[in-house]
Design a protein around this motif. Structure first.
Motif, PDB file in Angstrom:
ATOM      1  N   LEU A  92       0.780  -1.539   0.409  1.00  0.00           N
ATOM      2  CA  LEU A  92       0.074  -0.153  -0.284  1.00  0.00           C
ATOM      3  C   LEU A  92       1.164   1.130  -0.115  1.00  0.00           C
ATOM      4  O   LEU A  92       0.347   2.145  -0.711  1.00  0.00           O
ATOM      5  N   ALA A  93       1.565   1.099   1.212  1.00  0.00           N
ATOM      6  CA  ALA A  93       2.427   2.363   0.753  1.00  0.00           C
ATOM      7  C   ALA A  93       3.756   3.193  -0.335  1.00  0.00           C
ATOM      8  O   ALA A  93       3.795   3.929  -1.348  1.00  0.00           O
ATOM      9  N   TRP A  94       3.986   1.632  -1.217  1.00  0.00           N
ATOM     10  CA  TRP A  94       4.643   1.944  -2.512  1.00  0.00           C
ATOM     11  C   TRP A  94       3.446   1.908  -3.730  1.00  0.00           C
ATOM     12  O   TRP A  94       3.888   2.935  -4.142  1.00  0.00           O
ATOM     13  N   ALA A  95       2.206   1.528  -3.607  1.00  0.00           N
ATOM     14  CA  ALA A  95       1.034   2.258  -5.132  1.00  0.00           C
ATOM     15  C   ALA A  95       0.515   3.420  -3.938  1.00  0.00           C
ATOM     16  O   ALA A  95       1.024   3.567  -5.769  1.00  0.00           O
ATOM     17  N   TYR A  96       1.025   4.345  -3.441  1.00  0.00           N
ATOM     18  CA  TYR A  96       0.745   5.265  -2.685  1.00  0.00           C
ATOM     19  C   TYR A  96       1.615   6.677  -3.672  1.00  0.00           C
ATOM     20  O   TYR A  96       1.501   7.189  -4.344  1.00  0.00           O
ATOM     21  N   VAL A  97       3.201   5.768  -2.972  1.00  0.00           N
ATOM     22  CA  VAL A  97       4.242   6.541  -3.913  1.00  0.00           C
ATOM     23  C   VAL A  97       4.346   6.536  -5.328  1.00  0.00           C
ATOM     24  O   VAL A  97       4.564   7.250  -5.928  1.00  0.00           O
ATOM     25  N   VAL A  98       4.134   5.155  -5.222  1.00  0.00           N
ATOM     26  CA  VAL A  98       3.985   5.465  -7.332  1.00  0.00           C
ATOM     27  C   VAL A  98       3.153   6.025  -8.520  1.00  0.00           C
ATOM     28  O   VAL A  98       3.256   6.637  -8.825  1.00  0.00           O
ATOM     29  N   ILE A  99       1.472   6.206  -7.457  1.00  0.00           N
ATOM     30  CA  ILE A  99       0.392   6.679  -8.014  1.00  0.00           C
ATOM     31  C   ILE A  99       0.873   8.262  -7.976  1.00  0.00           C
ATOM     32  O   ILE A  99       0.732   9.761  -8.957  1.00  0.00           O
ATOM     33  N   ARG A 100       1.755   9.058  -7.167  1.00  0.00           N
ATOM     34  CA  ARG A 100       2.100   9.835  -7.020  1.00  0.00           C
ATOM     35  C   ARG A 100       2.934  10.500  -7.766  1.00  0.00           C
ATOM     36  O   ARG A 100       3.098  11.816  -7.833  1.00  0.00           O
TER      37      ARG A 100
END
Length: 136
Positions: A92-100
């Motif tokens: 979830l954390a990496w998904a957030y970073v990638v999407i941002r």
């Protein structure tokens, strides 16, 4: 605290610092080309910005990186402190970073507002899920 949760936070910080560099590069280039002449604007930031659109979008994106992502950092710290760092949390954390990161690319390049909003909305889903997962 599990050190692995630090890496997505480092990713967001790196993105933020990258936008700072982009903003500085664009702002100094605009001043150098004479595209930004009213430097008094920067004393109070009142009135219409004297800067070209490319500088304004980089500035606005930097501002964005101090809004919703400010909920990301404490979630990661809480996950580490509560012993909730696992594959789900990290995903979830990496998904957030990638999407941002994608959001930033859209914002500082073509700046298609509809696309940017969809990506912004999408970025909030892993952030909300991260908070919910940590809480329960």
């Amino acid at each position: 605290m599990d050190k692995a949760i630090f890496y997505p936070m480092l990713g967001m910080a790196t993105l933020t610092f990258g936008v700072v560099v982009l903003l500085a590069k664009r702002r100094f280039a605009a001043i150098g080309k004479g595209e930004t002449t009213n430097l008094a604007f920067f004393k109070t930031f009142r009135g219409e910005s004297p800067e070209p659109e490319g500088v304004q979008t980089a500035q606005r994106n930097l501002t964005n990186l101090f809004e919703m992502p400010m909920l990301f950092y404490p979630a990661c710290i809480a996950a580490g402190m509560l012993g909730k760092v696992d594959t789900v949390t990290l995903s979830l954390a990496w998904a957030y970073v990638v999407i941002r990161f994608v959001h930033t690319l859209v914002h500082v390049t073509g700046n298609d507002v509809r696309t940017r909003f969809k990506i912004f909305f999408l970025s909030n889903l892993p952030l909300m899920a991260l908070w919910a997962y940590i809480a329960f």
